[in-house]
Design an enzyme around this catalytic site. Structure first.
Site, PDB file in Angstrom:
ATOM      1  N   GLU A   1       3.721   6.158  -2.241  1.00 20.82           N
ATOM      2  CA  GLU A   1       2.788   6.728  -1.264  1.00 20.82           C
ATOM      3  C   GLU A   1       2.888   5.965   0.047  1.00 20.82           C
ATOM      4  O   GLU A   1       2.298   4.899   0.203  1.00 20.82           O
ATOM      5  CB  GLU A   1       1.341   6.698  -1.767  1.00 20.82           C
ATOM      6  CG  GLU A   1       1.060   7.641  -2.914  1.00 20.82           C
ATOM      7  CD  GLU A   1      -0.429   7.723  -3.256  1.00 20.82           C
ATOM      8  OE1 GLU A   1      -1.262   7.283  -2.427  1.00 20.82           O
ATOM      9  OE2 GLU A   1      -0.746   8.227  -4.354  1.00 20.82           O
TER      10      GLU A   1
ATOM     11  N   GLU B   1      -2.391   4.283  -9.889  1.00 17.65           N
ATOM     12  CA  GLU B   1      -3.096   3.186  -9.201  1.00 17.65           C
ATOM     13  C   GLU B   1      -4.062   2.472 -10.148  1.00 17.65           C
ATOM     14  O   GLU B   1      -5.214   2.197  -9.813  1.00 17.65           O
ATOM     15  CB  GLU B   1      -3.839   3.723  -7.966  1.00 17.65           C
ATOM     16  CG  GLU B   1      -2.901   4.309  -6.911  1.00 17.65           C
ATOM     17  CD  GLU B   1      -3.609   4.737  -5.644  1.00 17.65           C
ATOM     18  OE1 GLU B   1      -4.792   5.140  -5.728  1.00 17.65           O
ATOM     19  OE2 GLU B   1      -3.000   4.664  -4.569  1.00 17.65           O
TER      20      GLU B   1
END
Length: 851
Positions: A265, A196
Site C-alpha cells: 500500500e 495489517e
C-alpha cells in the site's frame, strides 16, 4: 541460506519436513540463492513469473466501489498508466450478507472483475483477508458474525477461525474452479491472508502470535500455487512474505533475506471524512517515494488507491467516512484521469521499466554525492548500468557530479538514469499535462413530491424495554436509524411553565448522530466525528403540562473498521438521560420504560424503490414540504445526453440518503462543514494526511456520484430522505468534465522521447522538451487562457506572469493549437520572441480551454 518452498517452514524446519516437502513439491535447492520454484515464486530480489524476476507496478481498484460497466475502462486506464497488476480486497460482508447465503452478482461479481483484468493482459493480487479495514463498513466483516456464540474477532479463537477459514476456502475454491490462479493459467499471482495485523498482535500478545501462525498455516495449506503475503506483519511465518504499507516504505526490509522487498500500500492520498477537509498528495512526492523505494531494492509497488471510487449504499465505515472514496487517486472517483498525477506516474513507470533487467539482477552500490545527496548505482554482469540520483534536501537545488557529468537535482527529488549517463525522469519535474475540472449542471428544477416521516410511532414493530439499549445489538445494522421513545409527565405547577426557562434535556450517546424530537417537533441535533464519535446533547426543551413524548432518533454513520476488537464498540443512546430545571431538581430518565423502533417508516415501506414509492400518498405543488426535517422527496427525470460522468449537487441539503431507481447513491451530509487547517501545499518534505488539505469551512462532500449505468433513457426515479430540513429545490444533476488543460515544463527537462533519441545515437546533443496539450475525446482547443515563457508562477487554473516573461508567449499556441484536439510545442526561446532573461532557468506555463 536454504531455499524456501511455497509450503516452507510454516510446517516446521526439521529434516523430516524438508524431505517431505521435497518429495511433495519438487523444491530445488541452490547453494548461493534461495528461489521458490513454481510458475509464480520469489527470491530475495523479486517476484518471479515463469522463472523471470519482475519489477511489478500494481494499483488498487475495489470492485464494489464502482460498477461493472466502469470496470473495463478503469482497467484499461490502469494498463495505459503502466500498471502490471490490479490489487483488490475481497469484501466478506458484501459476499455473505447472511450466514451461508452468498452473493456474487452486480458490483460483487468478483470472477467477472478478475476475468476482465485477465482479458486486458494484467495480473491480479487478491487480498482475501478477509478483514479488509479499507474504511469499509465493519472492516468487511458481516455484522452477523459478531453474534456467533463465543466469538472473539482476529485472535486465537475457535469460532472466529472456523468462520474465517470457511470464507477463505470459499473464495479460494471459487478461484480454482474458474482456473484463475496463475498456476492454473489465470491472472492471480499473489494472495493475502489477514491485513495489517502486526499492531493488533502486539497488543494481544501470545494469542495474537498463535493466530498469526494459524492463519499462515491455513492459507498455505489451501494449495493455490502462488505466494501469500501478510502486510504490516514483521513476524510473518515462512513462506509468507511480509510487506509494507505507508506513505513511504524505503526503510522497510522483509523479515528474511530470501524474501523480496514489497510495498502493498503506497498511499496515493487519504480518505475524506464527514467534517474533515479533503486531503491530497502531490504527484511529485508520490513519485519520489516510489523511486526511493525502487532505488533501495524494492521490486513490487502497489498504489492504494489507483481508483478509489464510491462508498455506495451504507458501505462506508469509520464511522463518519464520506460517501466519496476518491483518495486523490490517479483515477478520480468517477474514473477520469487525475492529471498530472496519472501522467507523472506513467512516466515514472516507463523510466523504472527501462532499468528493470539491471534492477532485478544486481544490488545497488551507494555513493555519496553531497551532504544530503547520494546515488544508487546498479551494474549487471552483462555490463548494464542504471543510476538513481537523489537529493533529500527539502529546500535547495543540488548540483552534483556523477560519472563524467554534472546534474541539477531539484529539492526532494530523484533523477533516473537508465544508462548511468542520461536523465530520463526526475520526480519533481512534471512533464504530464495538468487539468482543472468543473461540475456543469445538466438538469435543474426538479418537480418534487414529499412525504413526512413519522416521529412518533405506534407501529406493531415497536417494542418496549426498561432502560437503554445499545444500537448495533438492537438493529443488527439493517438500518442507520433507531428510535428511543419515552413519555415524560409534567405537573401543571412546574415553575418553568411560568418563568419560560425551559428545562434542560441531557442525553449521553455513544454516537454517531442524534435528533431530539419533543411532541413530534425537532428540538435539536448533535453529532460526533471520526476522532470522537461520542456526543452529548444538552439543550432547553419546550415541554407542556401533562404527558410529553420524547423521541430520540439515534443515527449510525457507518460501523468502525479498525481498532482492537472494534466489533465490541458501542453506538446509540446509552445514557444517562436526564431532565434538569424541574421543581424536583433533576429527573433521571435512563431507567424508565423506553419504546424502540428499528428504522424509519419510509424504510419499512421501501419508499426508495420503484414499487414502494407508490405505496403512500405523496403531496405535490405548493403542498410540498419546504425545509422540513424528516421528509421524503421524490421526482423523476430523463437521462442527460452524452457520456460524461454524472453527480448530484446536494449542496442545499442537510443530511440524509439518496437513491436512483432503487439503487443507493449513499449517505449525504453537505451540512457537515470541514474543520481543519488548509493552505498552500509544497510537494517537498515528508507527507502526512494533514499536510495538503483543501475546502476548509465548506462541505466535506457536496457532489455524489450517479453511475450512468443506473439510469434509463426516461423516467428515472430519484428519492431523497432528508433528516435536517434541507431545500431540494436547489438539487441539480451535474456532469464532471475538463475545464482547462495545462502544461508546465522547465527548460532542459528530461523526457523519455529525447532520451531514446540520444540513447540510440540518433542525436548527439541535448534536446529541449516539448509542452503537450491534449483535449478529451470529441473536444478541441478553443482558446489560450494563459501562456508565459520565463518565470511564471502559480498552478493550473491560477497562473500569473513572473518577473521574466517572453512577450510572444501566446503566439505559437494560438497559431498551432487553437482549433486542434491537441498540439506539442518545443521550448525554443525563438518561438516565444527570444530569451527574455538569459542565464536564468526558465519554464513554460500554458493553459488552454477545450470545448
Amino acid at each position: 541460506m536454504g531455499s524456501r518452498s511455497i509450503m516452507g517452514s510454516v510446517l516446521g524446519t526439521n529434516a523430516f519436513w524438508f524431505l517431505l516437502l521435497f518429495s511433495l513439491f519438487c523444491v530445488f535447492f541452490f547453494s548461493n540463492s534461495s528461489v521458490v520454484e513454481a510458475s509464480v515464486g520469489y527470491d530475495r530480489k523479486a517476484i518471479t513469473i515463469n522463472g523471470q524476476r519482475r519489477i511489478l507496478i500494481s494499483g488498487s481498484i475495489h470492485y464494489p466501489r464502482s460498477t461493472p460497466e466502469m470496470w473495463p475502462d478503469l482497467i484499461q486506464k490502469a494498463k495505459e498508466g503502466g500498471l502490471d497488476v490490479i490489487q483488490t480486497y475481497v469484501f466478506w460482508n458484501g459476499h455473505e450478507p447472511s450466514p451461508g447465503k452468498y452473493y456474487f452478482e452486480g458490483r460483487y461479481d468478483l470472477v467477472r472483475f478478475i476475468k476482465l483484468i485477465q482479458q486486458a493482459g494484467l495480473l491480479v493480487h487478491l487480498r482475501i483477508g478477509p478483514y479488509v479495514c479499507a474504511e469499509w463498513n465493519f472492516g468487511g466483516f458481516p455484522v452477523w458474525l459478531k453474534y456467533t456464540p463465543g466469538i472473539n474477532f482476529r485472535t486465537d479463537n475457535a469460532p472466529f477461525k472456523a468462520a474465517m477459514q470457511g470464507f477463505t476456502e470459499k473464495i479460494v475454491d471459487m478461484m480454482k474452479a474458474k482456473g484463475l490462479f496463475e498456476s492454473q493459467g489465470g491472472p492471480i499471482i499473489l494472495s493475502q491472508i489477514e491485513n495489517e495485523y502486526g499492531p493488533m498482535e502486539y497488543e494481544l500478545g501470545a494469542p495474537g502470535q498463535a493466530y498469526t501462525k494459524w492463519a499462515a498455516r491455513m492459507a498455505v495449506g489451501l494449495g493455490t500455487g502462488v505466494p501469500w503475503v501478510m502486510c504490516k506483519q514483521d513476524d510473518a511465518p515462512d513462506p509468507i512474505i511480509n510487506t509494507c504499507n505507508g506513505f513511504y516504505c524505503d526503510y522497510f526490509s522483509p523479515n528474511k533475506d530470501y524474501k523480496p522487498k514489497m510495498w502493498t500500500e503506497a498511499w496515493t492520498g487519504w480518505f475524506t471524512e464527514f467534517g474533515g477537509p479533503i486531503p491530497s498528495r502531490p504527484a511529485e512526492d508520490l513519485a519520489f517515494s516510489v523511486a526511493r523505494f525502487i532505488q533501495k531494492g524494492g521490486s513490487f509497488v502497489n498504489y492504494y488507491m489507483y481508483h478509489g471510487g464510491t462508498n455506495f449504499g451504507r458501505t462506508a465505515g469509520g464511522p463518519f467516512i464520506a460517501t466519496s472514496y476518491d483518495y486523490d487517486a490517479p483515477l478520480d472517483e468517477y474514473g477520469l484521469l487525475r492529471q498530472p498525477k496519472w501522467g507523472h506516474l506513467k512516466d515514472l513507470h516507463r523510466a523504472i521499466k527501462l532499468c528493470e533487467s539491471v534492477l532485478v539482477s544486481s544490488d545497488p552500490s551507494v555513493i555519496s554525492l553531497g551532504y544530503r545527496q547520494e546515488a544508487h548505482v546498479f551494474r549487471s554482469n552483462s555490463g548494464l548500468c542504471a543510476a538513481f540520483l537523489a537529493n533529500y534536501d527539502q529546500n535547495s537545488f543540488a548540483k552534483v557530479a556523477f560519472g563524467n557529468n554534472h546534474y541539477n537535482l531539484p529539492p526532494w527529488s530523484i533523477s533516473i538514469l537508465p544508462d548511468c549517463k542520461n536523465t530520463v525522469y526526475n520526480t519533481a519535474r512534471v512533464g504530464a499535462q495538468s487539468a482543472t475540472m468543473k461540475m456543469t449542471p445538466v438538469y435543474q428544477g426538479f418537480s418534487w413530491q414529499s412525504y413526512n416521516e413519522e416521529t412518533t410511532s405506534n407501529d406493531d414493530s415497536a417494542f418496549t424495554m426498561v432502560g437503554l439499549l445499545e444500537q448495533i445489538n438492537t438493529t443488527r445494522d439493517v438500518s442507520d436509524y433507531l428510535w428511543y421513545m419515552t413519555d415524560v409527565r409534567i405537573d401543571s405547577n412546574e415553575g418553568f411553565l411560568r418563568s419560560g426557562n425551559y428545562p434542560v434535556l441531557s442525553v449521553m450517546s455513544a454516537g454517531h448522530a442524534l435528533h431530539v424530537f419533543i411532541n413530534g417537533q425537532l428540538s435539536g441535533t448533535a453529532y460526533g466525528s471520526l476522532e470522537n464519535p461520542k456526543l452529548t446533547f444538552s439543550q432547553g426543551v419546550n415541554l407542556r403540562a401533562g404527558v410529553n413524548k420524547i423521541s430520540l432518533l439515534s443515527i449510525a454513520v457507518g460501523l468502525p473498521n479498525v481498532g482492537p476488537h472494534f466489533e465490541t464498540w458501542n453506538a446509540g443512546v446509552l445514557g444517562p438521560v436526564s431532565l434538569s430545571g424541574l421543581n424536583e431538581g433533576s429527573r433521571d430518565l435512563t431507567w424508565q420504560k423506553w419504546k424502540y423502533k428499528i428504522g424509519l417508516r419510509g424504510e419499512s415501506l421501501s419508499l426508495h424503490s420503484l414499487l414502494g414509492a407508490s405505496s403512500v400518498e405523496w403531496v405535490e405543488g405548493h403542498y410540498v414540504a419546504e425545509k422540513q426535517p424528516m421528509t421524503w422527496y421524490r421526482t423523476t427525470f430523463n437521462a442527460p445526453a452524452g457520456n460524461e460522468p454524472l453527480a448530484l449537487d446536494m449542496g442545499s441539503m442537510g443530511k440524509g440518503q439518496v437513491w436512483i431507481n432503487g439503487e443507493s447513491i449513499g449517505r449525504y451530509w453537505p451540512a457537515y462543514k470541514a474543520s481543519g487547517t488548509c493552505g498552500d501545499c509544497n510537494y517537498a518534505g515528508y507527507y502526512k494526511e494533514t499536510k495538503c488539505l483543501s475546502y476548509c469551512g465548506e462541505s466535506s462532500q457536496r457532489w455524489y456520484h450517479v453511475p450512468r449505468s443506473w439510469l434509463k433513457p426516461t423516467g428515472n426515479l430519484m428519492v431523497v430522505f432528508e433528516e435536517w430540513g434541507g431545500d431540494p429545490e436547489w438539487i441539480s444533476l451535474v456532469k464532471k468534465e475538463v475545464d482547462s488543460i495545462c502544461s508546465d515544463i522547465y527548460e532542459w527537462q528530461p523526457t523519455l522521447v529525447n532520451w531514446r533519441l540520444q540513447a540510440y545515437g540518433r542525436v548527439n546533443k541535448h534536446l529541449r522538451p516539448k509542452a503537450h496539450l491534449w483535449c478529451p475525446p470529441g473536444k478541441k482547443i478553443s482558446s489560450i487562457k494563459f501562456a508565459s515563457f520565463g518565470t511564471p508562477e502559480g498552478s493550473c487554473g491560477n497562473y500569473r506572469e513572473g518577473s521574466c516573461h517572453a512577450h510572444k508567449s501566446y503566439d505559437i499556441f494560438e497559431k498551432d493549437c487553437v482549433g486542434q484536439p491537441g498540439c506539442a510545442v518545443t521550448l525554443e526561446p525563438e518561438l516565444f520572441g527570444g530569451d527574455p532573461c538569459p542565464n536564468v532557468m526558465k519554464k513554460l506555463a500554458v493553459e488552454a480551454i477545450c470545448s
